[in-house]
Design a protein around this motif. Structure first.
Motif, short mmCIF file in Angstrom:
data_model
loop_
_atom_site.label_atom_id
_atom_site.label_comp_id
_atom_site.label_asym_id
_atom_site.label_seq_id
_atom_site.Cartn_x
_atom_site.Cartn_y
_atom_site.Cartn_z
N TYR A 17 -32.99 68.86 29.79
CA TYR A 17 -33.49 67.54 30.14
C TYR A 17 -34.62 67.57 31.17
N ASN A 18 -34.68 68.63 31.98
CA ASN A 18 -35.74 68.70 32.99
C ASN A 18 -35.93 70.14 33.46
N TYR A 66 -34.45 75.91 34.83
CA TYR A 66 -34.16 75.05 33.68
C TYR A 66 -32.89 75.54 33.00
N GLU A 103 -29.13 66.09 33.12
CA GLU A 103 -30.13 66.72 33.97
C GLU A 103 -29.51 67.27 35.26
N SER A 121 -28.40 60.37 34.56
CA SER A 121 -29.47 60.63 35.51
C SER A 121 -28.90 60.81 36.90
N ALA A 132 -33.46 58.05 33.25
CA ALA A 132 -34.38 58.90 34.02
C ALA A 132 -34.83 58.27 35.34
N ARG A 185 -36.70 64.12 26.67
CA ARG A 185 -37.59 63.73 27.76
C ARG A 185 -38.94 64.45 27.60
#
Length: 606
Positions: free
Chosen positions: A282-283, A293, A323, A393, A492, A594
């Protein structure tokens, strides 16, 4: 008489002297002013040249010019071909049987040792460069480059492909030295287009920006390992706005025939790098000069600028479902839950990025007030599911303090006393009508206090109230209009800098999908930014921009004059201007999670 005559003559001489002195001072001042003017004019001209050069370099890095090709000016007699295999092989290669071998600290360390030993065997120079193809296995669209130059230089390179749809890719490499000039050069060259013949031009400049040498190479790159689209289908919009400089970082779940990977695309939708993974993340965050990551459902990794895996952060007996956020003090908080857990409102796991120590930081089911609220909202006695609130999130707002977003309940929660046995729900940012606590009993009053009140930021005006006549016609029974609509199905979260704000105030922005509980329709989604005032117990809507509707997921990033908008439900991402008009959009195969954008300066580029 003679006395007075002498006195007059003396005064006359003194006046003449003063006159000459004043003239000298005046001339000197005029010369100095003229000199200062000339100096300032020259400095202004130099400053203008510098700014003009910077603008030209930025334009060169936009990755949108498909007409002018550097390969057209290459003298093939000066070109060296890099062979990854065969009898002419002159590039070091290293095989990895699986991703388990790629994301393995000892295996990656052995690759680093191999390169170090090769560097010791001979003096690699501008004419004899050490090349290795993806030596750490973490980016199959890259080459490792090492050499020593005769003088202190910096390198700027261009990748050119004989295809009208693929622009040249030009960047200045970051060597980590003062002023970015050095005699020793070690880089990961990213941007090579998979499945194509790539022409690589490396230019060496001294600290005066004077060109000292140019190196030419040609290499046939393998096809994409992940099966990702080499060129995304794109569409230009009606807006005259410009795309932001940088690479799109795309997080998507692979479709049939593809493998999961973190994908990097340029402004023309050309694949420039891919980090292979087992699961969709996700990020990505830059922490301690490494990129962090997720590569699996229970593993985060730290990878340096050369591609070496420095640390595998495993979460044994846990499953990552969203995330992660860095706390700025050596740990990340991950949306991950224990696999043996039968049910929970949501979980957060803490991981130390150096030691790899893992602890269960938060179980939302341990907060009685939150459990009561959810039961009231659902009108159920028992709550099922391993992530019942669909927390998607997370942001760290202070020591043992987290901001969590639940898209299912259209709610943002502030939780404190994290990492303890008694976590506390400080407050929620949500529409009161979603929580079924309209009663006047003590329990309802106590629960209502957990929901912040809508307020106005400084300088904002009260909304216009309906007149008594209009009120009677509409028969509303209420003359006080709502200040603004809350967020619904948001995703997000992004917390902003608090400089200039009072204690207890902060900004939080998000993609307000305007879907799910509480939403009034599907006409549009929005970019929302709130000013939260914890002391006053209020939140105010300070920025709102209309976007095309997105059912769920996605994210939005705001720039000075535009937005990067990931529309997960439609499998596309786009840049739009401040009025919501499209600049350019790209369509992706697979489930899109994302999309972010970064120029990666300080990592690969300078």
């Amino acid at each position: 008489y003679r006395h007075f005559t002498r006195m007059a003559e003396k005064e006359e001489r003194e006046c003449e002297f003063m006159k000459k002195k004043l003239i000298t001072i005046l001339i000197t001042s005029l010369v100095m002013i003229a000199g200062m003017g000339a100096f300032l004019w020259k400095m202004n001209a130099v400053s203008q040249r510098i700014e003009k050069k910077k603008a030209a370099l930025l334009q060169e890095e936009m990755d949108t010019n498909t007409k002018d090709k550097a390969l057209e000016d290459i003298d093939k007699l000066d070109m060296q071909t890099l062979y990854l295999s065969g009898s002419d092989k002159n590039v070091v290669t290293r095989d990895y049987a699986s991703l388990d071998e790629v994301y393995n600290e000892s295996r990656s360390a052995s690759a680093e040792k191999m390169l170090t030993e090769l560097k010791k065997k001979r003096d690699y120079s501008e004419k004899d460069v050490l090349w290795a193809y993806n030596p750490y296995g973490t980016n199959p669209d890259s080459l490792y480059m090492y050499f020593k130059s005769k003088g202190n230089f910096y390198c700027r390179y261009t990748i050119s492909v004989d295809d009208d749809k693929i622009p040249d890719f030009t960047r200045t490499l970051d060597n980590g030295a003062s002023g970015n000039v050095s005699k020793e050069h070690e880089y990961q060259i990213i941007g090579l287009v998979p499945g194509r013949t790539n022409y690589l031009i490396v230019k060496l400049y001294n600290k005066k920006d004077e060109l000292a040498n140019t190196l030419y190479y040609k290499v046939d790159m393998p096809k994409s390992r992940s099966g990702a689209q080499t060129i995304l289908s794109s569409e230009k919009g009606s807006s005259k706005g410009k795309q932001q400089n940088g690479l799109y970082t795309v997080f998507r779940k692979a479709s049939s025939g593809q493998q999961n990977a973190v994908l990097f695309y340029d402004n023309s939708g050309v694949l420039r790098a891919e980090f292979p993974t087992k699961a969709a993340g996700y990020n990505i965050e830059e922490i301690y000069d490494t990129l962090v990551y997720a590569v699996d459902n229970n593993t985060l990794v730290r990878v340096n600028a050369l591609g070496q895996v420095e640390k595998c952060l495993k979460l044994p007996m846990h499953q990552i479902y969203g995330e992660f956020a860095y706390d700025g003090a050596g740990a990340v908080y991950v949306l991950a839950r224990p696999v043996q857990q039968s049910a929970s409102l949501g979980n957060v796991t803490r991981v130390e990025v150096n030691s790899g120590k893992v602890t269960d930081a938060l179980n939302l089911s341990d907060i009685p007030a939150l459990v009561k609220l959810v039961k009231r909202a659902d009108q159920k006695k028992t709550l099922k599911g391993k992530n019942h609130m669909q927390v998607n999130s997370i942001r760290v707002t202070g020591t043992n303090q987290l901001l969590l977003g639940s898209s299912k309940y259209s709610t943002i929660m502030k939780v404190s006393n994290v990492n303890s046995l008694m976590p506390k729900l400080d407050y929620m940012i949500t529409d009161r009508k979603l929580w079924n606590i309209s009663g006047k009993n003590k329990a309802d009053k106590k629960l209502r206090k957990k929901i912040l009140t809508k307020g106005l930021a400084e300088g904002q005006a009260e909304p216009t109230q309906a007149s008594p006549l209009v009120n009677s016609i509409l028969d509303t029974g209420n003359t006080t209009p709502e200040l603004f609509a809350s967020q619904y199905g948001q995703n997000a979260l992004v917390t902003g800098e608090n400089s200039g704000l009072a204690d207890g105030q902060y900004y939080v922005s998000m993609l307000n999908n305007n879907s799910g509980r509480g939403s009034s329709g599907r006409k549009n989604s929005y970019y929302y930014r709130y000013l939260v005032d914890e002391t006053a117990g209020t939140y105010a809507l300070v920025d709102k921009n209309r976007l095309d509707w997105n059912k769920s997921g996605g994210n939005v990033t705001v720039y000075d004059d535009s937005f990067l908008y990931c529309r997960s439900a439609d499998h596309l991402f786009e840049e739009v201007d401040g009025s919501g008009r499209k600049i350019r959009s790209f369509r992706v195969k697979g489930s899109l999670h994302r999309v972010y954008k970064n120029d990666w300066k300080g990592v690969w580029f300078y």
